[in-house]
Design a protein around this motif. Structure first.
Motif, mmCIF file in Angstrom:
data_model
loop_
_atom_site.group_PDB
_atom_site.id
_atom_site.type_symbol
_atom_site.label_atom_id
_atom_site.label_comp_id
_atom_site.label_asym_id
_atom_site.label_seq_id
_atom_site.Cartn_x
_atom_site.Cartn_y
_atom_site.Cartn_z
ATOM 1 N N GLU A 293 0.829 -1.203 0.000
ATOM 2 C CA GLU A 293 0.000 0.000 0.000
ATOM 3 C C GLU A 293 0.866 1.256 0.000
ATOM 4 O O GLU A 293 0.586 2.220 -0.726
ATOM 5 C CB GLU A 293 -0.935 -0.010 1.210
ATOM 6 C CG GLU A 293 -2.016 1.055 1.166
ATOM 7 C CD GLU A 293 -3.048 0.854 0.065
ATOM 8 O OE1 GLU A 293 -3.888 1.757 -0.121
ATOM 9 O OE2 GLU A 293 -3.014 -0.196 -0.628
ATOM 10 N N ASP A 332 -0.783 -2.626 6.757
ATOM 11 C CA ASP A 332 -1.112 -1.195 6.803
ATOM 12 C C ASP A 332 -2.083 -0.852 7.930
ATOM 13 O O ASP A 332 -2.363 0.328 8.158
ATOM 14 C CB ASP A 332 -1.706 -0.762 5.459
ATOM 15 C CG ASP A 332 -1.571 0.723 5.195
ATOM 16 O OD1 ASP A 332 -0.437 1.232 5.255
ATOM 17 O OD2 ASP A 332 -2.600 1.381 4.952
ATOM 18 N N ALA A 337 -7.076 -1.036 2.586
ATOM 19 C CA ALA A 337 -5.847 -1.177 1.807
ATOM 20 C C ALA A 337 -5.993 -2.294 0.776
ATOM 21 O O ALA A 337 -6.586 -3.337 1.046
ATOM 22 C CB ALA A 337 -4.676 -1.471 2.733
ATOM 23 N N LEU A 338 -5.418 -2.059 -0.388
ATOM 24 C CA LEU A 338 -5.429 -3.008 -1.508
ATOM 25 C C LEU A 338 -6.797 -3.663 -1.671
ATOM 26 O O LEU A 338 -6.993 -4.844 -1.406
ATOM 27 C CB LEU A 338 -4.340 -4.081 -1.337
ATOM 28 C CG LEU A 338 -4.008 -4.871 -2.615
ATOM 29 C CD1 LEU A 338 -3.546 -3.962 -3.740
ATOM 30 C CD2 LEU A 338 -2.941 -5.912 -2.334
#
Length: 439
Positions: A293, A332, A337-338
């Motif tokens: 990230e 993260d 995230a992602l």
């Protein structure tokens, strides 16, 4: 009048991975001469086109063929051979000795064919490989019909493929020239890692890569130990050292990158180098966590790879997407995230960018090669279906891949391999198991 085409593929969902990341319902893909000529609603398709073959997959997702940006295909023959060891023990005490005894042109060809069969059945249409005898892998690519970006291995010491950097760089250049115009195969340089390649060899690789503009793949900062050792030996982090030697550029793939500093990110940004994330291999070898990230937020292109089957132990890109997304959230400390779409991008268009093949694959768009994967949706684990992208990433569905095309050629039809004899493949793998086990 309707336009003649080769194939018309009709699906329930179509995930384009184009610049708008469009997700379409009830659309068809028109294919002619190996390329996508149109993407149109199913309701219009049969009036617009006269197809030699019309394939109706009304309970399926169609998506770009997956792009596996890091692997060692022949190591499929060493799957499970040396599990549960840390990276350097795994390499030095188990893998390299076994390779010294068994690696040959035949070993590589047979292992590559096994790996390609597994990848095709999991929806992968293009891959990156870094292993000995890349010419053997190139031959199997042409035989099977799969895309391969092959990075020839260069190490300071003798290997089965050459006496050292001088010979392997020369052999690499010859292969690059031989395959420059090939429809499926690209050749580049694959210096193994900073701790196995000298400054002189890296400088020569950088010089030759600038001449051919063919790409470099290097295992980089796979562990913190690698970084610490580099600082002690060279007074530089590995990224700094490679930047100073001219290795880092927009065609360079930095594989693993688990030990990443702000300095590293600045070098990646300035050089436009790519990071190849191999989450399952990194986890299995306890190598560390790639900060995907943070890298992506910094504008670094991050793609996805499985690594070899000896350290994963499969070549399942759909599984890799799931692991990557979940790991990114934990690293993260951020559930956003992602996300699913970004993870799918890493396995398709961002992977194609890393391999410098995004001009013709990695997304479903008019004019691009018909590299297509379809996933069947009638299984219980596909119900109910709210979001096909989320389904692909977060559900274990690789066994539901039904069909795969590369340049319009069907490599998998209703789950059956079309260009590989599966029984012969099984028999061959068992023969190798017997040879290696008897040693």
């Amino acid at each position: 009048m309707s336009q003649p085409i080769d194939t018309l593929i009709q699906c329930r969902w179509l995930i384009t991975m184009d610049s708008k990341r469009r997700v379409l319902e009830h659309h068809s893909i028109a294919v002619k001469d190996g390329k996508i000529t149109a993407i149109v609603p199913n309701s219009e398709a049969e009036d617009l086109y006269q197809a030699n073959e019309c394939i109706k997959l009304e309970q399926h997702i169609a998506l770009p063929g997956l792009v596996n940006t890091h692997g060692h295909l022949a190591m499929s023959l060493l799957r499970g051979y040396a599990d549960d060891y840390p990276l350097h023990d795994w390499l030095n005490d188990h893998i390299w000795p076994a390779e010294g005894k068994f690696v040959s042109h035949e070993f590589v060809a047979d292992g590559a064919r096994l790996a390609m069969a597994e990848m095709i059945r999991g929806g992968t249409t293009a891959f990156s490989d870094n292993y000995f005898f890349p010419e053997a892998v190139a031959e199997v690519c042409a035989e099977v019909g799969m895309r391969g970006s092959l990075y020839s291995p260069i190490l300071n010491f003798p290997t089965a493929w050459g006496s050292g950097p001088e010979e392997t760089i020369a052999k690499s250049c010859k292969l690059i020239e031989q395959y420059q115009e090939h429809a499926l195969v690209n050749i580049g340089f694959g210096p193994h890692a900073p701790y196995t390649v000298s400054n002189e060899a890296f400088s020569e690789i950088a010089k030759q890569e600038a001449k051919y503009q063919c790409g470099i793949m290097v295992h980089l900062q796979e562990t913190q130990k690698e970084v610490d050792d580099s600082i002690e030996q060279y007074g530089q982090r590995p990224t700094e050292r490679l930047q100073s030697l001219g290795v880092m550029n927009e065609r360079t793939q930095c594989v693993h990158m688990t030990a990443v500093s702000d300095e590293d990110i600045s070098i990646l940004q300035a050089s436009k180098s790519h990071v190849v994330h191999c989450p399952e291999s990194n986890l299995k070898l306890a190598s560390g966590f790639c900060p995907t990230e943070k890298l992506r937020q910094a504008g670094v292109n991050v793609s996805l790879g499985t690594d070899g089957a000896a350290s994963n132990n499969d070549l399942d890109m759909l599984s890799e997407m799931r692991t990557a997304s979940m790991l990114a959230k934990a690293v993260d400390n951020n559930a956003s995230a992602l996300n699913a779409m970004d993870s799918l991008a890493m396995a398709t268009i961002d992977g194609a960018k890393a391999l410098n093949i995004d001009s013709y694959t990695g997304s479903l768009e008019v004019g691009k090669a018909a590299d297509i994967t379809t996933v069947e949706l009638s299984a219980l684990n596909a119900l109910p279906m709210y979001d096909p992208v989320s389904y692909l990433v977060y559900t274990n569905c690789s066994h539901q891949v039904s069909d795969v095309w590369v340049s319009g050629e069907r490599l998998l039809a209703a789950g059956l391999l079309q260009t590989i004899d599966e029984q012969a493949l099984r028999d061959n793998a068992i023969e190798w198991q017997s040879k290696i086990s008897a040693d």
